[in-house]
Design a protein around this motif. Structure first.
Motif, mmCIF file in Angstrom:
data_model
loop_
_atom_site.group_PDB
_atom_site.id
_atom_site.type_symbol
_atom_site.label_atom_id
_atom_site.label_comp_id
_atom_site.label_asym_id
_atom_site.label_seq_id
_atom_site.Cartn_x
_atom_site.Cartn_y
_atom_site.Cartn_z
ATOM 1 N N SER A 184 37.308 81.259 67.251
ATOM 2 C CA SER A 184 38.012 80.628 68.358
ATOM 3 C C SER A 184 37.998 81.520 69.595
ATOM 4 O O SER A 184 37.785 81.044 70.719
ATOM 5 C CB SER A 184 39.457 80.325 67.953
ATOM 6 O OG SER A 184 40.205 79.840 69.040
ATOM 7 N N LEU A 185 38.196 82.815 69.396
ATOM 8 C CA LEU A 185 38.196 83.761 70.517
ATOM 9 C C LEU A 185 36.820 83.865 71.158
ATOM 10 O O LEU A 185 36.692 83.939 72.387
ATOM 11 C CB LEU A 185 38.661 85.138 70.017
ATOM 12 C CG LEU A 185 38.944 86.211 71.059
ATOM 13 C CD1 LEU A 185 39.888 85.708 72.133
ATOM 14 C CD2 LEU A 185 39.509 87.458 70.391
ATOM 15 N N ALA A 186 35.763 83.842 70.333
ATOM 16 C CA ALA A 186 34.394 83.862 70.866
ATOM 17 C C ALA A 186 34.141 82.624 71.727
ATOM 18 O O ALA A 186 33.530 82.710 72.799
ATOM 19 C CB ALA A 186 33.387 83.929 69.720
ATOM 20 N N GLY A 187 34.626 81.467 71.259
ATOM 21 C CA GLY A 187 34.482 80.239 72.038
ATOM 22 C C GLY A 187 35.202 80.321 73.366
ATOM 23 O O GLY A 187 34.682 79.894 74.417
ATOM 24 N N TYR A 188 36.410 80.881 73.366
ATOM 25 C CA TYR A 188 37.179 81.041 74.608
ATOM 26 C C TYR A 188 36.436 81.936 75.601
ATOM 27 O O TYR A 188 36.369 81.626 76.801
ATOM 28 C CB TYR A 188 38.557 81.621 74.293
ATOM 29 C CG TYR A 188 39.354 81.986 75.523
ATOM 30 C CD1 TYR A 188 39.895 80.995 76.343
ATOM 31 C CD2 TYR A 188 39.540 83.322 75.878
ATOM 32 C CE1 TYR A 188 40.609 81.324 77.489
ATOM 33 C CE2 TYR A 188 40.250 83.657 77.014
ATOM 34 C CZ TYR A 188 40.792 82.662 77.811
ATOM 35 O OH TYR A 188 41.487 83.001 78.954
ATOM 36 N N VAL A 192 34.770 74.812 65.957
ATOM 37 C CA VAL A 192 36.010 75.595 66.054
ATOM 38 C C VAL A 192 36.083 76.296 67.410
ATOM 39 O O VAL A 192 37.115 76.286 68.081
ATOM 40 C CB VAL A 192 36.115 76.636 64.912
ATOM 41 C CG1 VAL A 192 37.387 77.459 65.046
ATOM 42 C CG2 VAL A 192 36.071 75.935 63.563
ATOM 43 N N GLY A 193 34.969 76.919 67.811
ATOM 44 C CA GLY A 193 34.937 77.659 69.076
ATOM 45 C C GLY A 193 35.108 76.788 70.297
ATOM 46 O O GLY A 193 35.473 77.295 71.370
ATOM 47 N N ILE A 250 32.180 74.188 55.036
ATOM 48 C CA ILE A 250 33.292 74.274 55.989
ATOM 49 C C ILE A 250 32.948 73.556 57.293
ATOM 50 O O ILE A 250 33.820 72.952 57.937
ATOM 51 C CB ILE A 250 33.687 75.754 56.241
ATOM 52 C CG1 ILE A 250 34.970 75.842 57.072
ATOM 53 C CG2 ILE A 250 32.565 76.531 56.879
ATOM 54 C CD1 ILE A 250 36.204 75.341 56.388
ATOM 55 N N SER A 251 31.672 73.571 57.695
ATOM 56 C CA SER A 251 31.272 72.910 58.942
ATOM 57 C C SER A 251 31.458 71.397 58.876
ATOM 58 O O SER A 251 31.705 70.750 59.895
ATOM 59 C CB SER A 251 29.815 73.233 59.283
ATOM 60 O OG SER A 251 29.717 74.529 59.819
ATOM 61 N N THR A 252 31.335 70.827 57.674
ATOM 62 C CA THR A 252 31.555 69.386 57.512
ATOM 63 C C THR A 252 32.987 69.023 57.889
ATOM 64 O O THR A 252 33.240 68.052 58.605
ATOM 65 C CB THR A 252 31.284 68.961 56.056
ATOM 66 O OG1 THR A 252 29.948 69.306 55.712
ATOM 67 C CG2 THR A 252 31.504 67.470 55.866
ATOM 68 N N VAL A 253 33.939 69.830 57.428
ATOM 69 C CA VAL A 253 35.359 69.555 57.683
ATOM 70 C C VAL A 253 35.725 69.876 59.130
ATOM 71 O O VAL A 253 36.421 69.106 59.785
ATOM 72 C CB VAL A 253 36.255 70.352 56.709
ATOM 73 C CG1 VAL A 253 37.724 69.988 56.904
ATOM 74 C CG2 VAL A 253 35.843 70.083 55.271
ATOM 75 N N THR A 254 35.253 71.018 59.642
ATOM 76 C CA THR A 254 35.594 71.375 61.029
ATOM 77 C C THR A 254 35.009 70.366 62.019
ATOM 78 O O THR A 254 35.604 70.107 63.059
ATOM 79 C CB THR A 254 35.089 72.785 61.381
ATOM 80 O OG1 THR A 254 33.683 72.881 61.140
ATOM 81 C CG2 THR A 254 35.823 73.842 60.571
ATOM 82 N N ALA A 255 33.849 69.786 61.672
ATOM 83 C CA ALA A 255 33.251 68.769 62.553
ATOM 84 C C ALA A 255 34.102 67.507 62.606
ATOM 85 O O ALA A 255 34.245 66.886 63.660
ATOM 86 C CB ALA A 255 31.836 68.433 62.077
ATOM 87 N N ILE A 256 34.683 67.134 61.462
ATOM 88 C CA ILE A 256 35.517 65.924 61.413
ATOM 89 C C ILE A 256 36.702 66.035 62.358
ATOM 90 O O ILE A 256 37.070 65.080 63.048
ATOM 91 C CB ILE A 256 35.995 65.663 59.964
ATOM 92 C CG1 ILE A 256 34.820 65.245 59.088
ATOM 93 C CG2 ILE A 256 37.096 64.595 59.933
ATOM 94 C CD1 ILE A 256 35.134 65.221 57.604
ATOM 95 N N PHE A 257 37.307 67.225 62.420
ATOM 96 C CA PHE A 257 38.483 67.420 63.273
ATOM 97 C C PHE A 257 38.122 67.945 64.658
ATOM 98 O O PHE A 257 38.861 67.722 65.621
ATOM 99 C CB PHE A 257 39.465 68.392 62.592
ATOM 100 C CG PHE A 257 40.074 67.836 61.339
ATOM 101 C CD1 PHE A 257 41.146 66.961 61.404
ATOM 102 C CD2 PHE A 257 39.568 68.174 60.093
ATOM 103 C CE1 PHE A 257 41.706 66.428 60.249
ATOM 104 C CE2 PHE A 257 40.121 67.649 58.931
ATOM 105 C CZ PHE A 257 41.199 66.777 59.007
ATOM 106 N N GLY A 258 36.994 68.659 64.764
ATOM 107 C CA GLY A 258 36.623 69.250 66.043
ATOM 108 C C GLY A 258 35.871 68.318 66.967
ATOM 109 O O GLY A 258 36.077 68.345 68.184
#
Length: 339
Positions: free
Chosen positions: A76-80, A265-266, A315-323
């Protein structure tokens, strides 16, 4: 009014901290073997006599949960940092191809070393991922000097990601060693298989990088107000930009080295945190992004382990659903502002 804004920020931090604590506890309690909270307390106090349950908690679940907490915050910090650097709301390690570049070099190094019977250490993986991240970041920066349309820059990053992912898949597919073929699971993104050695290395790297980024809060705040203002208050723009590139690459590399590329996430978490805090000030956003990323990834990892148990989703499957819905909301919001 100022006091109300401060109270809102403090309340937001309490909320994010509570989410991290709740999801962390759920992650160490829930799995193929359920561990009740009183049993967890007895294990931590040394009173639990069941050796199997103790090993599951100490050797599998606890290092994994700590890794998710650290790597989720780092992502998340890298994305910011990347959103601040490019002044683009959908910039992130995954979208700009930085994660894919890191993944490609890690896969190449692992195939080369493991094929010769050489043990791959955590430090080697981070170094390889950093080199890959810097290569992709360098290409994105080169394109940014030639392409001034930020939408096209994002498209360029996506293309870099596809190329790197294709190379990685070729390497993994044609590898002969059975252990190397198992890199496919890692290449899809997963927090499974974390060890205490991994946790020690990532703690040092993530803590050092995150603390340094927090110390950059004041120049980052000036940078957000424009180059002219930043120069007038004495910010060394060249040095600041180099630092943003290096530390966003280090954080991205650490994530890819241990968990593979993780999407959205980022991009999503910094925007959700910004909405929650109602501020863009780096001194608030940097720690909030870290805690928010930890909470988000702990939640997603919990779902990845349990939703189709005993099968574990990437994990990317789940983060994509919410992200992904957050990204669509960002795009829609920008279009509405243009009108």
């Amino acid at each position: 009014m100022h006091k109300n804004r401060k109270h809102r920020k403090i309340a937001a931090f309490f909320l994010l901290g509570a989410c991290v604590l709740i999801f962390f506890i759920l992650n160490i309690c829930i799995g193929s073997v359920r561990i009740a909270l009183p049993d967890v307390a007895r294990i931590f106090s040394g009173q639990e006599s069941n050796g199997t349950v103790t090993r599951i908690l100490w050797d599998i679940r606890l290092p994994r949960a700590i890794a998710v907490l650290l790597l989720g915050g780092a992502l998340s910090l890298a994305g910011y940092l990347l959103q601040t650097f490019f002044n683009n709301p959908i910039a992130g390690p995954f979208v700009l191809g930085i994660s894919s570049g890191a993944k490609m070099v890690v896969a190449l190094v692992m195939v080369f070393l493991m094929g010769r019977g050489v043990r791959v250490t955590s430090a080697t993986m981070i170094l390889a991922a950093f080199i890959g991240a810097m290569l992709s970041m360098g290409f994105v920066l080169l394109m940014s000097h030639r392409i001034h349309n930020m939408s096209m820059l994002v498209v360029s990053g996506v293309m870099i990601g596809y190329i790197c992912s294709a190379v990685t898949e070729l390497v993994v597919t044609f590898a002969n060693d059975a252990d190397i073929v198992n890199l496919h699971n890692w290449s899809q993104g997963s927090f499974s298989g974390m060890t205490w050695e991994n946790v020690k290395v990532m703690t040092v790297v993530v803590a050092a990088a995150s603390l340094t980024v927090f110390l950059m809060s004041k120049p980052l705040g000036a940078y957000q107000l424009g180059d002219v203002y930043a120069r007038n208050v004495g910010v060394n723009l060249r040095l600041l930009r180099v630092c943003i590139v290096i530390f966003s690459s280090i954080l991205s590399a650490c994530i890819v080295a241990f968990a593979g590329p993780i999407s959205f996430v980022g991009i999503a978490v910094p925007h959700l945190v910004k909405k929650l805090l109602n501020t863009t000030e780096p001194i608030w956003m940097i720690p909030a992004c870290f805690v928010g990323g930890s909470a988000f990834c702990l939640f997603c990892d919990l779902l990845a382990k349990t939703i189709l148990a005993p099968t574990e989703l990437s994990i990317s499957t789940v983060t994509a659903i919410f992200g992904a819905p957050v990204v669509l909301w960002i795009i829609k919001r920008k279009e509405n502002l243009r009108r």
